[in-house]
Design a protein around this motif. Structure first.
Motif, PDB file in Angstrom:
ATOM      1  N   PRO A 113       2.330  10.455  -1.244  1.00  0.00           N
ATOM      2  CA  PRO A 113       3.049   9.823  -0.139  1.00  0.00           C
ATOM      3  C   PRO A 113       2.509  10.335   1.078  1.00  0.00           C
ATOM      4  O   PRO A 113       2.747   9.749   2.011  1.00  0.00           O
ATOM      5  CB  PRO A 113       4.358  10.774  -0.258  1.00  0.00           C
ATOM      6  CG  PRO A 113       4.159  12.132  -1.013  1.00  0.00           C
ATOM      7  CD  PRO A 113       2.961  11.539  -2.028  1.00  0.00           C
ATOM      8  N   GLU A 114       1.359  11.011   1.147  1.00  0.00           N
ATOM      9  CA  GLU A 114       0.848  11.534   2.274  1.00  0.00           C
ATOM     10  C   GLU A 114      -0.387  10.207   2.771  1.00  0.00           C
ATOM     11  O   GLU A 114      -0.786  10.509   3.830  1.00  0.00           O
ATOM     12  CB  GLU A 114       0.128  12.663   2.260  1.00  0.00           C
ATOM     13  CG  GLU A 114      -1.050  13.108   1.526  1.00  0.00           C
ATOM     14  CD  GLU A 114      -0.839  13.058   0.092  1.00  0.00           C
ATOM     15  OE1 GLU A 114      -1.855  12.801  -0.797  1.00  0.00           O
ATOM     16  OE2 GLU A 114       0.348  12.984  -0.240  1.00  0.00           O
TER      17      GLU A 114
ATOM     18  N   ALA B 232      10.407   2.258 -10.554  1.00  0.00           N
ATOM     19  CA  ALA B 232      10.368   2.270  -9.415  1.00  0.00           C
ATOM     20  C   ALA B 232      10.258   0.910  -8.846  1.00  0.00           C
ATOM     21  O   ALA B 232       9.536  -0.128  -9.188  1.00  0.00           O
ATOM     22  CB  ALA B 232       8.570   3.055  -8.768  1.00  0.00           C
ATOM     23  N   LEU B 233      11.054   0.618  -7.745  1.00  0.00           N
ATOM     24  CA  LEU B 233      11.518  -0.668  -7.268  1.00  0.00           C
ATOM     25  C   LEU B 233      10.499  -1.129  -5.726  1.00  0.00           C
ATOM     26  O   LEU B 233      10.864  -0.282  -4.728  1.00  0.00           O
ATOM     27  CB  LEU B 233      12.918  -0.986  -6.849  1.00  0.00           C
ATOM     28  CG  LEU B 233      13.239  -2.163  -6.080  1.00  0.00           C
ATOM     29  CD1 LEU B 233      13.108  -3.116  -7.069  1.00  0.00           C
ATOM     30  CD2 LEU B 233      14.838  -2.080  -5.853  1.00  0.00           C
TER      31      LEU B 233
ATOM     32  N   ARG C 134      -6.195  -4.470 -10.519  1.00  0.00           N
ATOM     33  CA  ARG C 134      -6.349  -3.017 -10.956  1.00  0.00           C
ATOM     34  C   ARG C 134      -5.316  -2.464 -10.251  1.00  0.00           C
ATOM     35  O   ARG C 134      -4.464  -1.554 -10.809  1.00  0.00           O
ATOM     36  CB  ARG C 134      -7.687  -2.478 -10.039  1.00  0.00           C
ATOM     37  CG  ARG C 134      -7.733  -1.247  -9.969  1.00  0.00           C
ATOM     38  CD  ARG C 134      -9.076  -0.884  -9.547  1.00  0.00           C
ATOM     39  NE  ARG C 134      -8.968  -1.119  -7.994  1.00  0.00           N
ATOM     40  CZ  ARG C 134      -8.601  -0.031  -7.255  1.00  0.00           C
ATOM     41  NH1 ARG C 134      -8.154   0.980  -7.592  1.00  0.00           N
ATOM     42  NH2 ARG C 134      -8.724  -0.550  -6.033  1.00  0.00           N
ATOM     43  N   LEU C 135      -4.803  -2.902  -9.301  1.00  0.00           N
ATOM     44  CA  LEU C 135      -3.748  -2.074  -8.376  1.00  0.00           C
ATOM     45  C   LEU C 135      -2.417  -2.435  -9.138  1.00  0.00           C
ATOM     46  O   LEU C 135      -1.639  -1.421  -9.304  1.00  0.00           O
ATOM     47  CB  LEU C 135      -3.359  -2.628  -7.116  1.00  0.00           C
ATOM     48  CG  LEU C 135      -4.732  -2.361  -6.123  1.00  0.00           C
ATOM     49  CD1 LEU C 135      -4.457  -2.907  -4.779  1.00  0.00           C
ATOM     50  CD2 LEU C 135      -5.009  -0.975  -5.907  1.00  0.00           C
TER      51      LEU C 135
ATOM     52  N   MET D   5       0.933  -1.356  -0.081  1.00  0.00           N
ATOM     53  CA  MET D   5      -0.055  -0.062   0.088  1.00  0.00           C
ATOM     54  C   MET D   5       0.914   1.314   0.052  1.00  0.00           C
ATOM     55  O   MET D   5       0.768   2.065  -0.744  1.00  0.00           O
ATOM     56  CB  MET D   5      -0.859  -0.105   1.266  1.00  0.00           C
ATOM     57  CG  MET D   5      -1.678   1.270   1.349  1.00  0.00           C
ATOM     58  SD  MET D   5      -0.866   2.659   2.326  1.00  0.00           S
ATOM     59  CE  MET D   5      -0.908   1.900   3.950  1.00  0.00           C
ATOM     60  N   GLN D   6       1.900   1.280   0.819  1.00  0.00           N
ATOM     61  CA  GLN D   6       2.683   2.488   0.846  1.00  0.00           C
ATOM     62  C   GLN D   6       3.643   2.596  -0.593  1.00  0.00           C
ATOM     63  O   GLN D   6       3.607   3.760  -0.955  1.00  0.00           O
ATOM     64  CB  GLN D   6       3.889   2.206   1.977  1.00  0.00           C
ATOM     65  CG  GLN D   6       3.342   2.317   3.226  1.00  0.00           C
ATOM     66  CD  GLN D   6       4.289   1.859   4.428  1.00  0.00           C
ATOM     67  OE1 GLN D   6       5.236   1.048   4.044  1.00  0.00           O
ATOM     68  NE2 GLN D   6       3.949   2.169   5.652  1.00  0.00           N
ATOM     69  N   PHE D   7       4.062   1.759  -1.070  1.00  0.00           N
ATOM     70  CA  PHE D   7       4.723   1.577  -2.343  1.00  0.00           C
ATOM     71  C   PHE D   7       3.666   2.117  -3.345  1.00  0.00           C
ATOM     72  O   PHE D   7       3.912   3.067  -4.156  1.00  0.00           O
ATOM     73  CB  PHE D   7       5.401   0.287  -2.708  1.00  0.00           C
ATOM     74  CG  PHE D   7       5.722   0.139  -4.125  1.00  0.00           C
ATOM     75  CD1 PHE D   7       7.078   0.757  -4.363  1.00  0.00           C
ATOM     76  CD2 PHE D   7       5.101  -0.608  -5.056  1.00  0.00           C
ATOM     77  CE1 PHE D   7       7.567   0.481  -5.682  1.00  0.00           C
ATOM     78  CE2 PHE D   7       5.608  -0.962  -6.406  1.00  0.00           C
ATOM     79  CZ  PHE D   7       6.860  -0.101  -6.665  1.00  0.00           C
ATOM     80  N   HIS D   8       2.493   1.567  -3.392  1.00  0.00           N
ATOM     81  CA  HIS D   8       1.658   2.111  -4.441  1.00  0.00           C
ATOM     82  C   HIS D   8       1.295   3.344  -4.475  1.00  0.00           C
ATOM     83  O   HIS D   8       1.070   4.207  -5.325  1.00  0.00           O
ATOM     84  CB  HIS D   8       0.286   1.052  -4.193  1.00  0.00           C
ATOM     85  CG  HIS D   8      -0.903   1.470  -5.050  1.00  0.00           C
ATOM     86  ND1 HIS D   8      -1.886   2.157  -4.911  1.00  0.00           N
ATOM     87  CD2 HIS D   8      -1.015   0.834  -6.397  1.00  0.00           C
ATOM     88  CE1 HIS D   8      -2.911   2.251  -5.706  1.00  0.00           C
ATOM     89  NE2 HIS D   8      -2.306   1.462  -6.764  1.00  0.00           N
TER      90      HIS D   8
END
Length: 471
Positions: free
Chosen positions: A149-150, A327-328, A314-315, A139-142
């Motif tokens: 980023p917030e 982006a890794l 979808r994600l 979730m954070q990466f997505h």
């Protein structure tokens, strides 16, 4: 293999008394108290067979918790032992960083076929905690890749249990889980437990459901949807006391998440792979299609450590369409997609689909009805459950539903009596949790309930003699 199944545990690990002393000198147990940490031996289990285990004294016990919600197809299944041996002899391990193995690819396909909605890809982990951790890091990466980023806060609930890693444990909603432990509190917003038994006395189930949904919606509005990345919830709060949410609650929460672009993570570490009679309960039992599902435990019936998170197509498509193709997702585990674990899971899934799931759906109503008869006992406030998981909650009196006036170890007292009578239960303060292997028969359910009834009755006698409870 047939001869191997008759070897006793003492022949493999040494005499039982040696194991006890070695544990006291060298083994740190999970969830220890400071006063006994590193100097503790717990009940030694030597063997298992079907729904039964045998302790160090040779006493045969019904495995009421199925290990830890996980021995779904039962102990001593030669089919699973054979697969472990065969896969280890073919390929014991491969690094997932730049190679892959066939069992993991096939298992990912089988899981996608069983999952609801557009859940199509699986990242394999070593257990439930690492599965939840992976979902949250994804979730954070997505959101980072999408330029948000917030949007990282996580909604969780009272009574929840999601793991023991730093981030997954931060979601836990049972006080004793966090009394002495640190967590990422700045990332987590807690909501009320969806426990109908603990709703206000004059509140109807419908009104309680509305309260929970309104609280969720108000929290999103107050905190800001632009800051909330995910909601993580068990379809049934397992370690919180088998809390079954009110009808329609999960669907309404799912809609709020969809409306506010909040990822819905369904934690099926306990409910997945048969516990409610289906491979996954989210869609088949509760009618929801999450953005991610985490699983573990029953995926291998506890025969090998394995877990995972299933991710929405979808994600993944959103990431592939982003402006940051380089982006890794810098996340992985040494034992991700372990070939032995995945091979065992495939055979376990065969066993489930070839009859165990159908048997679970057939016997679950009988299991729930027989346990419900324990509400005849004055110490029992409620018996609740779904599928083959249930909780017996004890209270000082049914009017106030007060558990605090009882000895805090009443669950352990019941467990001790039941152990003597031939049943292992999972004690949780004032509660006893039952989640037996899915292969249990009606006759064995009768045995389990009879022992539990006697164990509770003996505990009532103890509490009365000690003046702790008048009941």
């Amino acid at each position: 293999m047939a001869a191997q199944s008759k070897i006793k545990a003492s022949e493999l690990i040494g005499p039982d008394d040696d194991a006890v002393e070695l544990a006291k000198r060298h083994l740190v147990q999970p969830w220890p108290y400071a006063g006994s940490v590193g100097n503790e031996a717990r009940a030694l289990i030597g063997e298992g067979d079907g729904i039964y285990i045998t302790d160090a004294t040779g006493k045969r016990l019904i495995d009421g918790p199925a290990g830890m919600w996980c021995i779904n197809v039962g102990h001593r299944r030669e089919e699973l032992a054979r697969v472990m041996y065969d896969q280890a002899m073919a390929l014991s391990y491969n690094t997932p960083w730049y190679t892959m193995n066939a069992p993991s690819a096939e298992l990912a396909r089988r899981i996608a076929d069983a999952a609801p909605g557009d859940l199509s890809h699986t990242f394999f982990t070593t257990g439930g905690s690492s599965a939840v951790e992976t979902a949250l890091r994804f979730m954070q990466f997505h959101n980072n890749v999408r330029g948000r980023p917030e949007k990282k806060l996580i909604l969780s609930r009272g009574g929840a249990y999601h793991g023991s890693t730093y981030l997954s444990a931060s979601l836990n909603g049972r006080p004793r889980d966090r009394d002495w432990m640190d967590g990422a509190d700045e990332l987590v917003v807690k909501l009320s437990s969806p426990d109908p038994f603990r709703r206000p006395k004059e509140m109807s189930i419908a009104a309680f459901t509305d309260f929970l949904v309104d609280q969720f919606r108000d929290t999103v509005a107050r905190v800001g949807a632009e800051r909330i990345g995910a909601f993580v919830g068990e379809p049934v709060q397992a370690s919180g006391g088998v809390v079954v949410p009110p009808d329609g609650y999960l669907k309404r929460i799912r809609e709020i998440c969809r409306e506010n672009d909040i990822l819905y993570v369904s934690d099926e570490v306990v409910t997945g792979f048969g516990r409610l009679g289906h491979v996954f309960a989210s869609g088949d039992v509760f009618g929801i299609d999450p953005d991610m599902i985490t699983f573990a435990k029953g995926v291998t019936s506890g025969y090998f450590p394995l877990g995972g998170v299933i991710i929405s197509e979808r994600l993944l498509e959103e990431l592939r369409r982003s402006n940051h193709p380089d982006a890794l997702f810098g996340h992985g585990l040494t034992y991700t997609s372990h070939p032995i674990g995945c091979a065992v899971a495939l055979k376990n899934l065969d066993l489930l689909e070839e009859g165990v799931l159908a048997h679970t759906r057939e016997i679950a109503p009988y299991f729930q009805a027989r346990l419900k008869t324990l509400e005849e006992l004055p110490l029992v406030g409620e018996v609740r459950g779904v599928g083959l998981m249930a909780c017996v909650e004890c209270v000082a009196d049914r009017e106030s539903k007060d558990a605090l006036q009882l000895d805090k170890d009443v669950g352990k007292r019941i467990d001790a009596h039941c152990h003597e009578l031939g049943l292992l239960v999972r004690p949780l303060i004032n509660m006893c949790v039952m989640s037996p292997p899915l292969i249990i028969t009606k006759e064995q359910v009768d045995d389990m309930v009879a022992i539990l009834r006697e164990g509770i009755s003996r505990t009532m006698d103890d509490l009365r003699k000690e003046g702790v409870w008048r009941g």
